[in-house]
Design a protein around this motif. Sequence first.
Motif, PDB file in Angstrom:
ATOM      1  N   TYR A  65     -33.490  90.869  -2.586  1.00 31.08           N
ATOM      2  CA  TYR A  65     -32.417  89.877  -2.487  1.00 31.08           C
ATOM      3  C   TYR A  65     -32.757  88.627  -3.299  1.00 31.08           C
ATOM      4  CZ  TYR A  65     -35.500  88.124   1.274  1.00 31.08           C
ATOM      5  OH  TYR A  65     -36.571  87.681   2.012  1.00 31.08           O
ATOM      6  N   ILE A  66     -33.674  88.764  -4.260  1.00 34.80           N
ATOM      7  CA  ILE A  66     -34.121  87.587  -4.998  1.00 34.80           C
ATOM      8  C   ILE A  66     -33.071  87.093  -5.988  1.00 34.80           C
ATOM      9  CG2 ILE A  66     -36.533  88.271  -4.780  1.00 34.80           C
ATOM     10  CD1 ILE A  66     -36.448  89.076  -7.746  1.00 34.80           C
ATOM     11  N   ARG A  67     -32.067  87.909  -6.277  1.00 37.05           N
ATOM     12  CA  ARG A  67     -30.960  87.481  -7.135  1.00 37.05           C
ATOM     13  C   ARG A  67     -29.643  87.829  -6.466  1.00 37.05           C
ATOM     14  NH1 ARG A  67     -34.803  85.619  -9.355  1.00 37.05           N
ATOM     15  NH2 ARG A  67     -35.247  85.444 -11.599  1.00 37.05           N
ATOM     16  N   LEU A  68     -28.684  86.919  -6.546  1.00 35.66           N
ATOM     17  CA  LEU A  68     -27.340  87.198  -6.051  1.00 35.66           C
ATOM     18  C   LEU A  68     -26.693  88.299  -6.904  1.00 35.66           C
ATOM     19  CD1 LEU A  68     -26.275  83.542  -5.299  1.00 35.66           C
ATOM     20  CD2 LEU A  68     -26.220  85.414  -3.646  1.00 35.66           C
ATOM     21  N   PRO A  69     -25.719  89.004  -6.352  1.00 34.65           N
ATOM     22  CA  PRO A  69     -25.217  90.206  -7.040  1.00 34.65           C
ATOM     23  C   PRO A  69     -24.216  89.963  -8.157  1.00 34.65           C
ATOM     24  CG  PRO A  69     -24.132  89.946  -4.917  1.00 34.65           C
ATOM     25  CD  PRO A  69     -25.184  88.875  -4.984  1.00 34.65           C
ATOM     26  N   GLY A  70     -23.818  88.714  -8.409  1.00 32.75           N
ATOM     27  CA  GLY A  70     -22.776  88.478  -9.405  1.00 32.75           C
ATOM     28  C   GLY A  70     -23.152  88.934 -10.809  1.00 32.75           C
ATOM     29  N   TYR A  71     -24.270  88.429 -11.330  1.00 30.28           N
ATOM     30  CA  TYR A  71     -24.634  88.783 -12.701  1.00 30.28           C
ATOM     31  C   TYR A  71     -25.118  90.225 -12.823  1.00 30.28           C
ATOM     32  CZ  TYR A  71     -25.998  87.892 -17.533  1.00 30.28           C
ATOM     33  OH  TYR A  71     -26.088  87.926 -18.905  1.00 30.28           O
ATOM     34  N   PRO A  72     -25.898  90.763 -11.863  1.00 33.63           N
ATOM     35  CA  PRO A  72     -26.210  92.195 -11.941  1.00 33.63           C
ATOM     36  C   PRO A  72     -24.964  93.073 -11.962  1.00 33.63           C
ATOM     37  CG  PRO A  72     -27.731  91.128 -10.450  1.00 33.63           C
ATOM     38  CD  PRO A  72     -26.700  90.100 -10.812  1.00 33.63           C
ATOM     39  N   ALA A  73     -23.909  92.672 -11.241  1.00 36.86           N
ATOM     40  CA  ALA A  73     -22.664  93.443 -11.278  1.00 36.86           C
ATOM     41  C   ALA A  73     -22.042  93.402 -12.665  1.00 36.86           C
ATOM     42  CB  ALA A  73     -21.687  92.899 -10.234  1.00 36.86           C
ATOM     43  N   GLU A 141     -25.478  81.574 -17.217  1.00 34.86           N
ATOM     44  CA  GLU A 141     -24.808  80.321 -17.564  1.00 34.86           C
ATOM     45  C   GLU A 141     -23.376  80.517 -18.072  1.00 34.86           C
ATOM     46  OE1 GLU A 141     -28.154  78.668 -16.184  1.00 34.86           O
ATOM     47  OE2 GLU A 141     -28.102  80.392 -17.539  1.00 34.86           O
ATOM     48  N   THR A 142     -23.158  81.402 -19.023  1.00 28.42           N
ATOM     49  CA  THR A 142     -21.830  81.551 -19.621  1.00 28.42           C
ATOM     50  C   THR A 142     -20.791  81.932 -18.579  1.00 28.42           C
ATOM     51  OG1 THR A 142     -22.697  82.136 -21.809  1.00 28.42           O
ATOM     52  CG2 THR A 142     -20.480  82.892 -21.270  1.00 28.42           C
ATOM     53  N   ILE A 143     -21.113  82.888 -17.726  1.00 24.83           N
ATOM     54  CA  ILE A 143     -20.165  83.334 -16.708  1.00 24.83           C
ATOM     55  C   ILE A 143     -19.963  82.235 -15.662  1.00 24.83           C
ATOM     56  CG2 ILE A 143     -19.534  85.273 -15.240  1.00 24.83           C
ATOM     57  CD1 ILE A 143     -20.168  86.055 -18.076  1.00 24.83           C
ATOM     58  N   GLU A 144     -21.049  81.546 -15.307  1.00 23.08           N
ATOM     59  CA  GLU A 144     -20.958  80.464 -14.324  1.00 23.08           C
ATOM     60  C   GLU A 144     -20.071  79.327 -14.834  1.00 23.08           C
ATOM     61  OE1 GLU A 144     -22.030  78.477 -10.686  1.00 23.08           O
ATOM     62  OE2 GLU A 144     -22.334  80.542 -11.354  1.00 23.08           O
ATOM     63  N   ALA A 175     -15.865  81.529  -5.237  1.00 19.40           N
ATOM     64  CA  ALA A 175     -16.682  82.620  -4.703  1.00 19.40           C
ATOM     65  C   ALA A 175     -17.481  83.292  -5.812  1.00 19.40           C
ATOM     66  CB  ALA A 175     -15.789  83.638  -4.000  1.00 19.40           C
ATOM     67  N   CYS A 176     -16.841  83.515  -6.944  1.00 22.02           N
ATOM     68  CA  CYS A 176     -17.554  84.129  -8.074  1.00 22.02           C
ATOM     69  C   CYS A 176     -18.680  83.226  -8.566  1.00 22.02           C
ATOM     70  CB  CYS A 176     -16.576  84.421  -9.206  1.00 22.02           C
ATOM     71  SG  CYS A 176     -15.385  85.730  -8.841  1.00 22.02           S
ATOM     72  N   ALA A 177     -18.443  81.909  -8.599  1.00 21.61           N
ATOM     73  CA  ALA A 177     -19.494  80.984  -9.016  1.00 21.61           C
ATOM     74  C   ALA A 177     -20.680  81.038  -8.063  1.00 21.61           C
ATOM     75  CB  ALA A 177     -18.934  79.568  -9.095  1.00 21.61           C
ATOM     76  N   ILE A 178     -20.395  81.155  -6.766  1.00 18.89           N
ATOM     77  CA  ILE A 178     -21.469  81.225  -5.776  1.00 18.89           C
ATOM     78  C   ILE A 178     -22.223  82.542  -5.890  1.00 18.89           C
ATOM     79  CG2 ILE A 178     -21.979  81.251  -3.302  1.00 18.89           C
ATOM     80  CD1 ILE A 178     -19.523  79.452  -2.907  1.00 18.89           C
ATOM     81  N   LEU A 179     -21.516  83.641  -6.156  1.00 15.92           N
ATOM     82  CA  LEU A 179     -22.161  84.945  -6.275  1.00 15.92           C
ATOM     83  C   LEU A 179     -23.037  85.047  -7.521  1.00 15.92           C
ATOM     84  CD1 LEU A 179     -19.315  87.364  -5.150  1.00 15.92           C
ATOM     85  CD2 LEU A 179     -21.456  86.911  -3.953  1.00 15.92           C
ATOM     86  N   LEU A 180     -22.837  84.156  -8.469  1.00 18.59           N
ATOM     87  CA  LEU A 180     -23.669  84.143  -9.675  1.00 18.59           C
ATOM     88  C   LEU A 180     -24.951  83.343  -9.464  1.00 18.59           C
ATOM     89  CD1 LEU A 180     -20.837  83.682 -12.273  1.00 18.59           C
ATOM     90  CD2 LEU A 180     -22.494  85.550 -12.328  1.00 18.59           C
ATOM     91  N   ARG A 181     -24.821  82.162  -8.852  1.00 18.88           N
ATOM     92  CA  ARG A 181     -25.967  81.282  -8.633  1.00 18.88           C
ATOM     93  C   ARG A 181     -25.785  80.555  -7.304  1.00 18.88           C
ATOM     94  NH1 ARG A 181     -29.111  79.851 -12.962  1.00 18.88           N
ATOM     95  NH2 ARG A 181     -29.678  77.985 -11.808  1.00 18.88           N
ATOM     96  N   PRO A 182     -26.841  80.359  -6.529  1.00 15.52           N
ATOM     97  CA  PRO A 182     -26.686  79.638  -5.261  1.00 15.52           C
ATOM     98  C   PRO A 182     -26.121  78.240  -5.435  1.00 15.52           C
ATOM     99  CG  PRO A 182     -28.820  80.745  -5.352  1.00 15.52           C
ATOM    100  CD  PRO A 182     -28.216  80.864  -6.713  1.00 15.52           C
ATOM    101  N   ASP A 183     -26.496  77.552  -6.546  1.00 11.07           N
ATOM    102  CA  ASP A 183     -25.979  76.197  -6.733  1.00 11.07           C
ATOM    103  C   ASP A 183     -24.508  76.178  -7.128  1.00 11.07           C
ATOM    104  OD1 ASP A 183     -26.173  77.110  -9.321  1.00 11.07           O
ATOM    105  OD2 ASP A 183     -27.761  75.743  -9.924  1.00 11.07           O
ATOM    106  N   GLY A 184     -23.915  77.355  -7.287  1.00 12.39           N
ATOM    107  CA  GLY A 184     -22.473  77.418  -7.482  1.00 12.39           C
ATOM    108  C   GLY A 184     -21.716  76.867  -6.286  1.00 12.39           C
TER     109      GLY A 184
END
Length: 453
Positions: A65-73, A141-144, A175-184
């Motif tokens: 769980y060390i990375r949120l699932p947004g960018y891996p998806a 960064e780009t997606i965020e 929600a998408c911003a949060i799923l990419l990075r916690p600071d979203g």
Amino acid sequence: MRQLVRQHLRFFLFATLTAIAVRVLFIFRFPGVTTDSFVYGDIAKNWLQHGIYGQSGPDEISPTYIRLPGYPAFLAAAFAIFGIEHYRAVLMLQMFVDVGTCFLIADMVRRLLSAKAAKAAFLLAALCPFLASYVATALTETIEIFFTALALDLAIAALTAHTIRIWLGCGLASACAILLRPDGGLLLIAIELYLLFLLITGWRDQTRARAPAPQMLRVGLILALVSFAPLVPWALRNLHTLHRFQPLAPRYANEENEFVPAGFNQWVKTWIADYVSVEEIYWAVPGGAVDASKLPNRAFDSEAQRQQTEQLLAAYNTELHMTPELDTRFASLAEARIRHAPLRYYILLPLVRIADMWLRPRTETLPSDSRWWEFNDDPKWSVLAVALGLIGLFYVAMAAVGLTRARTVPFLGLLLTFVILRSAFLGTLENPEPRYTLECYPVVIFLASVLFR
């Protein structure tokens, strides 16, 4: 925005082609697939091929769980279409996402300023080398930035139209911003704080009709629920698979049983002020040797403390491993330094870190030496560093001047709340990386475009 594009089709066509050309230049000249990129890619590959959201080990794939699932998806979708670990295709996809960001920024400016300012904003975004450089880097960064611009644009549209459907879209973007990075999550907090401000001040819209308090409360609740809803299955998965309640991702991207050198990190925060120290000191631990001569003078309050610090670093360099006992000694040193100068730790250094993230030349993805001011690099990379520094100052200066002329701009408080909140948060970090301020660049470009209103 469609009407604006149709009215100025030639301008937007050439500006879009220019944006693509700048980003393609970075993709082919300065592609960046970093260690973090491979971490994301490994998770995406295992998720796609084995149905396990985890990292590859010597014998098996371990859930993580060390990375949120947004960018891996995002990577998994790209790998499924273009082939496993086809990072060039990922960077090309990010190019189109970033061009979309240019349109979102222009749309935000069109809503609040004018068509002329929107065209200027689009061109400023299209030519921005900082946005383009991270298009060429396989990181979040780009997606965020795209979802940050989308959420802000939809929030402004919803505040104008009072439509729940638009608020739902804003919540999904958050929600998408949060799923990419916690600071979203700072994006959601900023919007909620602004809604609270409107509620307290009895906001009136353009028709001068008071927005009912129940409506504002309902909007805030809907926004929060939609933004947090995607985190529920993620938290339940972590609880079920890893037996740990983790609704986001660990602050230091560590596994459950992995030791975090909290004492060392706190000691770093008592003196670190610029990105070069992140590369030379912070990232070296653990595993790499630390050169004590690279420490700035502000890392010591006395000659005795200098000797103590050098002894601790020498002990670390012997094993290249941060033990709990050694970490405790760093913690004691940090506490002594904080007691000696609390204003430096809590106010001065955070402000300097914020300034460094905003103003230093953004060369971290490029071959330029991080110690650009010493001018001991290849001349062309030194020139590039200085040029990027001047361009960064140009954008920030334009935004600052635009801010002085933006007093009558509607909903300006929303944009400023986000920038101030994010900057304040970044000041608390011990790793001042310039990329962390890029999420604020849609607002920077918005403010700069005020000059063309």
